[in-house]
Motif scaffolding. Structure first.
Motif, PDB file in Angstrom:
ATOM      1  N   GLY A 254       0.851  -1.182   0.000  1.00  0.00           N
ATOM      2  CA  GLY A 254       0.000   0.000   0.000  1.00  0.00           C
ATOM      3  C   GLY A 254       0.884   1.228   0.000  1.00  0.00           C
ATOM      4  N   ARG A 255       0.725   2.032   1.013  1.00  0.00           N
ATOM      5  CA  ARG A 255       1.582   3.223   1.159  1.00  0.00           C
ATOM      6  C   ARG A 255       2.432   3.158   2.420  1.00  0.00           C
ATOM      7  NH1 ARG A 255      -1.575   8.756   0.066  1.00  0.00           N
ATOM      8  NH2 ARG A 255       0.576   9.439   0.411  1.00  0.00           N
ATOM      9  N   TYR A 256       2.634   1.924   2.932  1.00  0.00           N
ATOM     10  CA  TYR A 256       3.343   1.774   4.207  1.00  0.00           C
ATOM     11  C   TYR A 256       4.538   0.848   4.038  1.00  0.00           C
ATOM     12  CZ  TYR A 256      -0.996   3.722   6.024  1.00  0.00           C
ATOM     13  OH  TYR A 256      -2.072   4.533   6.256  1.00  0.00           O
ATOM     14  N   LEU A 257       5.602   1.182   4.761  1.00  0.00           N
ATOM     15  CA  LEU A 257       6.791   0.342   4.770  1.00  0.00           C
ATOM     16  C   LEU A 257       6.473  -0.923   5.564  1.00  0.00           C
ATOM     17  CD1 LEU A 257       9.799   0.034   4.037  1.00  0.00           C
ATOM     18  CD2 LEU A 257      10.348   1.192   6.201  1.00  0.00           C
ATOM     19  N   SER A 258       6.561  -2.066   4.910  1.00  0.00           N
ATOM     20  CA  SER A 258       6.150  -3.322   5.534  1.00  0.00           C
ATOM     21  C   SER A 258       7.317  -3.980   6.269  1.00  0.00           C
ATOM     22  CB  SER A 258       5.605  -4.276   4.470  1.00  0.00           C
ATOM     23  OG  SER A 258       5.321  -5.536   5.030  1.00  0.00           O
ATOM     24  N   SER A 259       7.169  -4.121   7.560  1.00  0.00           N
ATOM     25  CA  SER A 259       8.185  -4.821   8.345  1.00  0.00           C
ATOM     26  C   SER A 259       8.227  -6.294   7.963  1.00  0.00           C
ATOM     27  CB  SER A 259       7.885  -4.666   9.837  1.00  0.00           C
ATOM     28  OG  SER A 259       6.575  -5.131  10.129  1.00  0.00           O
ATOM     29  N   ASN A 260       7.089  -6.841   7.587  1.00  0.00           N
ATOM     30  CA  ASN A 260       7.029  -8.256   7.225  1.00  0.00           C
ATOM     31  C   ASN A 260       7.793  -8.542   5.924  1.00  0.00           C
ATOM     32  OD1 ASN A 260       5.977 -10.928   7.824  1.00  0.00           O
ATOM     33  ND2 ASN A 260       4.713 -10.661   5.994  1.00  0.00           N
ATOM     34  N   VAL A 261       7.601  -7.699   4.916  1.00  0.00           N
ATOM     35  CA  VAL A 261       8.296  -7.885   3.643  1.00  0.00           C
ATOM     36  C   VAL A 261       9.804  -7.738   3.826  1.00  0.00           C
ATOM     37  CG1 VAL A 261       8.598  -6.954   1.316  1.00  0.00           C
ATOM     38  CG2 VAL A 261       6.302  -7.136   2.305  1.00  0.00           C
ATOM     39  N   LEU A 262      10.226  -6.769   4.621  1.00  0.00           N
ATOM     40  CA  LEU A 262      11.653  -6.573   4.869  1.00  0.00           C
ATOM     41  C   LEU A 262      12.246  -7.790   5.574  1.00  0.00           C
ATOM     42  CD1 LEU A 262      14.178  -4.801   4.804  1.00  0.00           C
ATOM     43  CD2 LEU A 262      13.368  -3.682   6.891  1.00  0.00           C
ATOM     44  N   ASN A 263      11.535  -8.311   6.549  1.00  0.00           N
ATOM     45  CA  ASN A 263      12.022  -9.494   7.263  1.00  0.00           C
ATOM     46  C   ASN A 263      12.131 -10.703   6.340  1.00  0.00           C
ATOM     47  OD1 ASN A 263      12.505  -8.460   9.819  1.00  0.00           O
ATOM     48  ND2 ASN A 263      10.417  -8.825  10.534  1.00  0.00           N
TER      49      ASN A 263
ATOM     50  N   VAL B 297      18.354 -20.191  11.577  1.00  0.00           N
ATOM     51  CA  VAL B 297      17.148 -20.933  11.967  1.00  0.00           C
ATOM     52  C   VAL B 297      16.118 -20.735  10.868  1.00  0.00           C
ATOM     53  CG1 VAL B 297      15.383 -21.258  13.735  1.00  0.00           C
ATOM     54  CG2 VAL B 297      17.712 -20.598  14.395  1.00  0.00           C
ATOM     55  N   VAL B 298      15.832 -21.782  10.143  1.00  0.00           N
ATOM     56  CA  VAL B 298      14.972 -21.670   8.971  1.00  0.00           C
ATOM     57  C   VAL B 298      13.509 -21.513   9.368  1.00  0.00           C
ATOM     58  CG1 VAL B 298      14.236 -22.826   6.852  1.00  0.00           C
ATOM     59  CG2 VAL B 298      16.611 -23.039   7.630  1.00  0.00           C
ATOM     60  N   ALA B 299      13.057 -22.271  10.363  1.00  0.00           N
ATOM     61  CA  ALA B 299      11.630 -22.310  10.688  1.00  0.00           C
ATOM     62  C   ALA B 299      11.159 -21.123  11.527  1.00  0.00           C
ATOM     63  CB  ALA B 299      11.311 -23.609  11.418  1.00  0.00           C
ATOM     64  N   SER B 300      12.039 -20.304  12.027  1.00  0.00           N
ATOM     65  CA  SER B 300      11.644 -19.212  12.915  1.00  0.00           C
ATOM     66  C   SER B 300      11.146 -18.006  12.131  1.00  0.00           C
ATOM     67  CB  SER B 300      12.842 -18.800  13.782  1.00  0.00           C
ATOM     68  OG  SER B 300      12.533 -17.684  14.575  1.00  0.00           O
ATOM     69  N   ARG B 301      10.150 -17.302  12.707  1.00  0.00           N
ATOM     70  CA  ARG B 301       9.697 -16.046  12.117  1.00  0.00           C
ATOM     71  C   ARG B 301      10.727 -14.947  12.334  1.00  0.00           C
ATOM     72  NH1 ARG B 301       5.848 -13.559  14.303  1.00  0.00           N
ATOM     73  NH2 ARG B 301       4.890 -12.634  12.445  1.00  0.00           N
ATOM     74  N   GLU B 302      11.554 -15.114  13.353  1.00  0.00           N
ATOM     75  CA  GLU B 302      12.597 -14.143  13.637  1.00  0.00           C
ATOM     76  C   GLU B 302      13.825 -14.415  12.764  1.00  0.00           C
ATOM     77  OE1 GLU B 302      11.997 -13.081  18.303  1.00  0.00           O
ATOM     78  OE2 GLU B 302      12.956 -14.986  17.844  1.00  0.00           O
TER      79      GLU B 302
ATOM     80  N   VAL C 281      31.181 -21.845  24.158  1.00  0.00           N
ATOM     81  CA  VAL C 281      29.865 -21.241  24.361  1.00  0.00           C
ATOM     82  C   VAL C 281      28.916 -21.679  23.253  1.00  0.00           C
ATOM     83  CG1 VAL C 281      30.736 -19.198  25.571  1.00  0.00           C
ATOM     84  CG2 VAL C 281      30.469 -19.158  23.076  1.00  0.00           C
ATOM     85  N   GLU C 282      27.631 -21.598  23.561  1.00  0.00           N
ATOM     86  CA  GLU C 282      26.579 -21.740  22.564  1.00  0.00           C
ATOM     87  C   GLU C 282      25.735 -20.473  22.615  1.00  0.00           C
ATOM     88  OE1 GLU C 282      24.299 -25.269  22.802  1.00  0.00           O
ATOM     89  OE2 GLU C 282      26.033 -26.616  22.584  1.00  0.00           O
ATOM     90  N   LEU C 283      25.535 -19.859  21.470  1.00  0.00           N
ATOM     91  CA  LEU C 283      24.984 -18.512  21.415  1.00  0.00           C
ATOM     92  C   LEU C 283      23.854 -18.431  20.409  1.00  0.00           C
ATOM     93  CD1 LEU C 283      25.202 -15.438  22.101  1.00  0.00           C
ATOM     94  CD2 LEU C 283      26.953 -15.302  20.307  1.00  0.00           C
ATOM     95  N   SER C 284      22.829 -17.654  20.752  1.00  0.00           N
ATOM     96  CA  SER C 284      21.739 -17.354  19.838  1.00  0.00           C
ATOM     97  C   SER C 284      21.782 -15.855  19.527  1.00  0.00           C
ATOM     98  CB  SER C 284      20.389 -17.730  20.467  1.00  0.00           C
ATOM     99  OG  SER C 284      19.320 -17.323  19.643  1.00  0.00           O
ATOM    100  N   ILE C 285      21.837 -15.507  18.238  1.00  0.00           N
ATOM    101  CA  ILE C 285      21.883 -14.114  17.798  1.00  0.00           C
ATOM    102  C   ILE C 285      20.610 -13.811  17.019  1.00  0.00           C
ATOM    103  CG2 ILE C 285      23.114 -12.410  16.405  1.00  0.00           C
ATOM    104  CD1 ILE C 285      25.668 -13.942  16.857  1.00  0.00           C
ATOM    105  N   THR C 286      19.888 -12.784  17.445  1.00  0.00           N
ATOM    106  CA  THR C 286      18.667 -12.371  16.761  1.00  0.00           C
ATOM    107  C   THR C 286      18.907 -11.028  16.080  1.00  0.00           C
ATOM    108  OG1 THR C 286      17.339 -13.488  18.441  1.00  0.00           O
ATOM    109  CG2 THR C 286      16.203 -11.930  17.004  1.00  0.00           C
ATOM    110  N   LEU C 287      18.607 -10.974  14.793  1.00  0.00           N
ATOM    111  CA  LEU C 287      18.795  -9.763  13.999  1.00  0.00           C
ATOM    112  C   LEU C 287      17.490  -8.972  13.958  1.00  0.00           C
ATOM    113  CD1 LEU C 287      20.630  -8.124  12.030  1.00  0.00           C
ATOM    114  CD2 LEU C 287      19.670  -9.534  10.180  1.00  0.00           C
ATOM    115  N   PHE C 288      17.566  -7.681  14.277  1.00  0.00           N
ATOM    116  CA  PHE C 288      16.396  -6.810  14.277  1.00  0.00           C
ATOM    117  C   PHE C 288      16.643  -5.610  13.364  1.00  0.00           C
ATOM    118  CE2 PHE C 288      15.858  -8.816  18.473  1.00  0.00           C
ATOM    119  CZ  PHE C 288      14.531  -9.216  18.393  1.00  0.00           C
ATOM    120  N   PRO C 289      15.923  -5.490  12.249  1.00  0.00           N
ATOM    121  CA  PRO C 289      15.919  -4.203  11.541  1.00  0.00           C
ATOM    122  C   PRO C 289      15.271  -3.149  12.430  1.00  0.00           C
ATOM    123  CG  PRO C 289      15.118  -5.977  10.139  1.00  0.00           C
ATOM    124  CD  PRO C 289      15.184  -6.530  11.527  1.00  0.00           C
ATOM    125  N   VAL C 290      15.885  -1.980  12.532  1.00  0.00           N
ATOM    126  CA  VAL C 290      15.407  -0.947  13.445  1.00  0.00           C
ATOM    127  C   VAL C 290      15.361   0.395  12.727  1.00  0.00           C
ATOM    128  CG1 VAL C 290      17.766  -0.657  14.331  1.00  0.00           C
ATOM    129  CG2 VAL C 290      15.836   0.214  15.665  1.00  0.00           C
TER     130      VAL C 290
END
Length: 464
Positions: free
Chosen positions: A259-268, A295-300, A310-319
């Motif tokens: 539409g006329r809005y920046l979609s966070s879903n499309v960017l992700n 992680v393929v199955a995650s929405r994140e 160590v075992e580490l989980s890294i989450t990427l956030f567009p901001v």
């Protein structure tokens, strides 16, 4: 003496049975008492007399006829017999002869120390106890300080290795994005999370990687979520403006519009495809001495990193940072895909540290303890982080004393406030009272959390 035994034998033959035997025992006691003064002295004879009296009472009750109409006769006899036997136990022993070396000792012995109730003392079962260290009951204040210093500390290897490893991965990812999407003005990646702010507890096993999305403020504007169909003040929409003067394509981010809005879903979704299919993670992992899996199955946008230590989980956030707002590309589940979640994490940490610096308070210590409790408890894990932080910030506005000496009082007060908010089902955000931080919780989860914390109000040690 021979005449005595002949006399007793005659009595047993005449009487027969138990009665004659008991009469014989009574006569023996009489002879012993008669000769006790000569053998034992006055004090010894007195002790023997009391003991003999108690035994003779037992013999008399055993031989006396019972009252068949009294069902409690046997019980009374037993009770009276135990009372008579108590005479023997409580009879004072004859004093010893005074020795010369005893004259220097005090006449009154020191009072015995009270033995604390083992149920109220924090001593582990089966733990070896030193001979010179008696049991000591710990107060809630002491337990909290001990819990904070001994059980919540993150291993040093994780504190040093995790940020270093995450920065190396972010450098590789930054290089890939510049080569793959040079037209997109991504900002410089940076790390975020409780580990970097000194609020991490138990283990440094996760960290956030923030990817700035740089927007032209002349082409984009913010729309509050409460002014849209979602009616949710936690979310915002980023609207494309002035399309008449600056048509579609004028901004590099127009390709992610719905539409006329920046979609966070499309960017992700676009970034997710890059992470899964375009980046050579085995090569990067081999270079850094670790194994990296998206992680393929995650929405994140999540990476799992396994290192030898160590075992580490890294989450990427567009901001997106616009108009003093920090918005994350974390859309809610559902049909609406253009929403951006407002994050208060930076403001929360900054405000807590500012308040502690102003009055030398223990807010950060209290927050770490509560975060550790919530993280380790299967029912309370969703309360950690922002909800607890906002409760502490609300309490700080009431003029409460947050000195370290008041840590136990503030800890209990936070529990009481959490129970009160859970009863209402509403926890207003400290920075925006229109936002309910419990809005994502189910009613059953709220009830379970409230029950656990209600029990802990009277016994806070249950949570430690």
């Amino acid at each position: 003496m021979a005449a005595f035994w002949q006399q007793q034998r005659g009595r047993r033959q005449d009487g027969g049975g138990l009665g004659s035997v008991l009469d014989g025992l009574g006569s023996v006691f009489d002879v012993l008492l008669a000769n006790a003064r000569l053998v034992l002295g006055v004090s010894g004879a007195a002790v023997l007399a009391i003991a003999t009296l108690a035994v003779k009472r037992l013999i008399d009750r055993a031989t006396s006829p019972r009252d068949e109409g009294d069902p409690k006769a046997e019980q009374k006899t037993l009770e009276e017999s135990w009372q008579d036997l108590a005479l023997i136990k409580t009879t004072p022993k004859p004093p010893k002869k005074q020795r010369r070396e005893d004259l220097s000792e005090p006449l009154l012995s020191p009072a015995r120390p009270l033995v604390p109730d083992p149920r109220l003392c924090s001593a582990p079962l089966g733990a070896p106890r030193g001979k010179s260290s008696p049991l000591r009951c710990l107060t809630l204040q002491e337990k909290l300080l001990s819990h904070h210093s001994s059980r919540l500390a993150v291993p040093e290897i994780q504190v040093s290795l995790v940020p270093q490893l995450a920065r190396s991965i972010s450098t590789q990812l930054q290089t890939f994005l510049r080569n793959k999407c040079p037209e997109l003005p991504f900002g410089r990646l940076f790390l975020s999370g409780a580990l970097l702010d000194g609020l991490e507890v138990l283990a440094a096993d996760h960290i956030n990687l923030m990817l700035p999305v740089v927007l032209d403020t002349g082409l984009w504007s913010l729309i509050p979520g409460e002014d849209t169909v979602v009616r949710d003040p936690q979310y915002w929409m980023i609207k494309r403006v002035d399309l008449g003067y600056f048509p579609r394509g004028s901004s590099p981010w127009d390709r992610f519009m719905v539409g006329r809005y920046l979609s966070s879903n499309v960017l992700n979704e676009t970034l997710h495809k890059m992470l899964v299919a375009s980046i050579n993670w085995p090569a990067i992992g081999g270079l850094l001495g670790c194994v990296i899996h998206p992680v393929v199955a995650s929405r994140e946008l999540k990476l799992e990193v396994k290192h030898d230590q160590v075992e580490l989980s890294i989450t990427l956030f567009p901001v997106v940072e616009m108009e003093d707002k920090v918005l994350l590309a974390v859309p809610p589940e559902g049909l609406v895909e253009n929403l951006w979640l407002e994050s208060f994490y930076r403001a929360e940490v900054s405000k807590v540290k500012e308040l502690d610096a102003g009055d030398s308070g223990a807010r950060q210590r209290c927050l770490r303890i509560l975060n550790g409790v919530c993280r380790s408890h299967p029912t309370l894990h969703k309360l950690g982080g922002s909800p607890v932080t906002h409760v502490i910030l609300h309490l700080s506005g009431t003029g409460s004393d947050w000195a370290e000496e008041s840590l136990a009082d503030r800890f209990q007060q936070v529990l009481e406030e959490l129970v009160a908010y859970l009863e209402k089902g509403v926890l207003p955000s400290y920075f925006n009272p229109k936002i309910n931080l419990f809005s994502e919780l189910l009613e059953e989860e709220i009830d379970e959390m409230g029950f656990v914390l209600y029990r802990a109000m009277s016994e806070p040690e249950l949570l430690l």
